[in-house]
Design an enzyme around this catalytic site. Structure first.
Site, mmCIF file in Angstrom:
data_model
loop_
_atom_site.group_PDB
_atom_site.id
_atom_site.type_symbol
_atom_site.label_atom_id
_atom_site.label_comp_id
_atom_site.label_asym_id
_atom_site.label_seq_id
_atom_site.Cartn_x
_atom_site.Cartn_y
_atom_site.Cartn_z
ATOM 1 N N VAL A 154 -1.958 -3.608 -3.225
ATOM 2 C CA VAL A 154 -3.172 -3.729 -2.386
ATOM 3 C C VAL A 154 -4.418 -2.761 -2.552
ATOM 4 O O VAL A 154 -4.162 -1.570 -2.958
ATOM 5 C CB VAL A 154 -2.909 -3.956 -0.971
ATOM 6 C CG1 VAL A 154 -1.970 -5.013 -0.759
ATOM 7 C CG2 VAL A 154 -2.281 -2.601 -0.336
ATOM 8 N N ASP A 196 4.786 3.846 0.529
ATOM 9 C CA ASP A 196 5.264 3.247 -0.569
ATOM 10 C C ASP A 196 6.834 3.475 -0.648
ATOM 11 O O ASP A 196 7.682 3.179 0.133
ATOM 12 C CB ASP A 196 4.310 3.419 -1.392
ATOM 13 C CG ASP A 196 4.497 2.248 -2.760
ATOM 14 O OD1 ASP A 196 4.964 0.985 -2.623
ATOM 15 O OD2 ASP A 196 4.615 2.824 -3.876
ATOM 16 N N LYS A 243 4.972 -0.502 3.101
ATOM 17 C CA LYS A 243 5.576 -1.222 2.333
ATOM 18 C C LYS A 243 7.060 -1.025 2.447
ATOM 19 O O LYS A 243 7.711 -0.343 1.686
ATOM 20 C CB LYS A 243 5.120 -1.087 0.873
ATOM 21 C CG LYS A 243 4.095 -1.934 0.384
ATOM 22 C CD LYS A 243 3.799 -1.662 -1.032
ATOM 23 C CE LYS A 243 2.513 -1.766 -1.530
ATOM 24 N NZ LYS A 243 2.178 -1.509 -2.808
ATOM 25 N N GLY A 266 -6.954 8.383 0.056
ATOM 26 C CA GLY A 266 -7.025 7.306 0.400
ATOM 27 C C GLY A 266 -6.856 6.972 1.987
ATOM 28 O O GLY A 266 -7.502 6.036 2.357
ATOM 29 N N ARG A 268 -11.980 1.614 -3.218
ATOM 30 C CA ARG A 268 -11.753 2.206 -1.763
ATOM 31 C C ARG A 268 -12.888 1.633 -1.030
ATOM 32 O O ARG A 268 -12.628 1.642 0.394
ATOM 33 C CB ARG A 268 -11.926 3.580 -2.027
ATOM 34 C CG ARG A 268 -10.774 4.316 -2.570
ATOM 35 C CD ARG A 268 -10.897 5.608 -2.708
ATOM 36 N NE ARG A 268 -10.345 6.493 -3.606
ATOM 37 C CZ ARG A 268 -8.889 6.684 -3.737
ATOM 38 N NH1 ARG A 268 -8.182 6.364 -2.663
ATOM 39 N NH2 ARG A 268 -8.427 7.639 -4.712
HETATM 40 P P1 IMP Z 1 4.744 7.105 -1.842
HETATM 41 O O1 IMP Z 1 4.674 8.437 -2.107
HETATM 42 O O2 IMP Z 1 5.307 6.289 -3.111
HETATM 43 O O3 IMP Z 1 4.976 6.639 -0.730
HETATM 44 O O4 IMP Z 1 3.103 6.796 -2.430
HETATM 45 C C1 IMP Z 1 2.131 6.868 -1.421
HETATM 46 C C2 IMP Z 1 0.671 6.551 -2.184
HETATM 47 O O5 IMP Z 1 0.684 5.738 -3.186
HETATM 48 C C3 IMP Z 1 -0.252 6.051 -1.305
HETATM 49 O O6 IMP Z 1 -0.867 7.194 -0.552
HETATM 50 C C4 IMP Z 1 -1.267 5.390 -2.352
HETATM 51 O O7 IMP Z 1 -2.039 6.312 -2.804
HETATM 52 C C5 IMP Z 1 -0.409 4.961 -3.363
HETATM 53 N N1 IMP Z 1 -0.206 3.550 -3.274
HETATM 54 C C6 IMP Z 1 0.970 3.144 -2.965
HETATM 55 N N2 IMP Z 1 1.097 1.690 -3.038
HETATM 56 C C7 IMP Z 1 -0.255 1.328 -3.121
HETATM 57 C C8 IMP Z 1 -0.997 0.249 -2.974
HETATM 58 O O8 IMP Z 1 -0.593 -1.106 -2.828
HETATM 59 N N3 IMP Z 1 -2.173 0.319 -3.226
HETATM 60 C C9 IMP Z 1 -2.874 1.514 -3.539
HETATM 61 N N4 IMP Z 1 -2.307 2.554 -3.474
HETATM 62 C C10 IMP Z 1 -0.833 2.532 -3.467
HETATM 63 MG MG MG Z 2 -2.895 7.781 -0.616
#
Ligand code: IMP
Ligand code: MG
Length: 195
Positions: A152, A102, A130, A43, A164
């Site tokens: 998003v 996230d 977020k 990403g 992407r």
């Molecule tokens: P975390 O471990 O929950 O913080 O996840 C982060 C990862 O989840 C990011 O690097 C994204 O790959 C994915 N992710 C979380 N929210 C979104 C979103 O709204 N759109 C796309 N990918 C997301």
């Molecule tokens: Mg990612």
């Protein structure tokens, strides 16, 4: 592809302005010392490539690939798919760069993994944040934009591997992920893989 976008949240112009500001912060922090930008695949590749070209001081570039699994109730498990060599980590100052913060699981696990492997300093920089979705306490050192709790895509961020390549960031229409075509690639945004 554009028909699947409900609303554009950040245009190309707004993205450039946000990156310029963060690039200035990063430059200020690392001026006079060596550091390595570690792009979290897949990403962050778009963000990282724009970010490093706005940082006018010496830096190295490395990549890490990790997938996090978790549904918000169970503590996520992080699987490392690709990791920089010891030489790229040991004793180095690292700036982890990801597309979005996230739940915070991916970033906090990666920070731990790099510290365990002997990094001298590990900081983080995210394109989007977020804060409303955090499952554990984690604050990025640098971030471009805050977003509400909505899914998003674009500018590196995907849904089921796609979108992407959109040059802007948009909110995906809920019907796309609520009735998404069946198949192994279809994931609920809440359970998205951490790439
Ligand atoms: P975390 O471990 O929950 O913080 O996840 C982060 C990862 O989840 C990011 O690097 C994204 O790959 C994915 N992710 C979380 N929210 C979104 C979103 O709204 N759109 C796309 N990918 C997301
Ligand atoms: Mg990612």
């Amino acid at each position: 592809m554009n028909d699947d976008i409900q609303e554009i949240l950040f245009t190309e112009e707004q993205i450039v302005a946000g990156i310029d500001q963060v690039a200035a912060e990063v430059t200020e922090h690392y001026r006079g010392s060596k550091f390595t930008v570690v792009s979290v695949l897949k990403g962050s590749c778009v963000f990282a490539s724009d970010l490093i070209r706005r940082i006018p001081i010496p830096l190295e570039l490395a990549f890490v690939s990790a997938s996090s699994y978790g549904d918000g109730t169970v503590s996520g498990r992080l699987e490392l798919n690709f990791f920089p060599s010891d030489q790229e980590v040991s004793g180095r100052r690292l700036l982890l760069v990801d597309d979005i913060l996230d739940t915070g699981r991916t970033m906090s696990s990666l920070v731990g993994a790099f510290r365990e492997r002997g990094a001298a300093e590990v900081r983080s920089c995210v394109f989007l944040d977020k804060p409303g979705r955090r499952a554990l306490e984690y604050t990025a050192d640098h971030r471009c934009f805050e977003v509400d709790d909505q899914f998003v895509v674009g500018y590196g961020l995907d849904y089921a591997g796609e979108y992407r390549n959109l040059p802007f960031v948009g909110a995906l229409r809920p019907e796309i992920y609520q009735q998404g075509s069946s198949g192994p690639e279809t994931v609920s945004p809440a359970k998205t893989l951490g790439d």
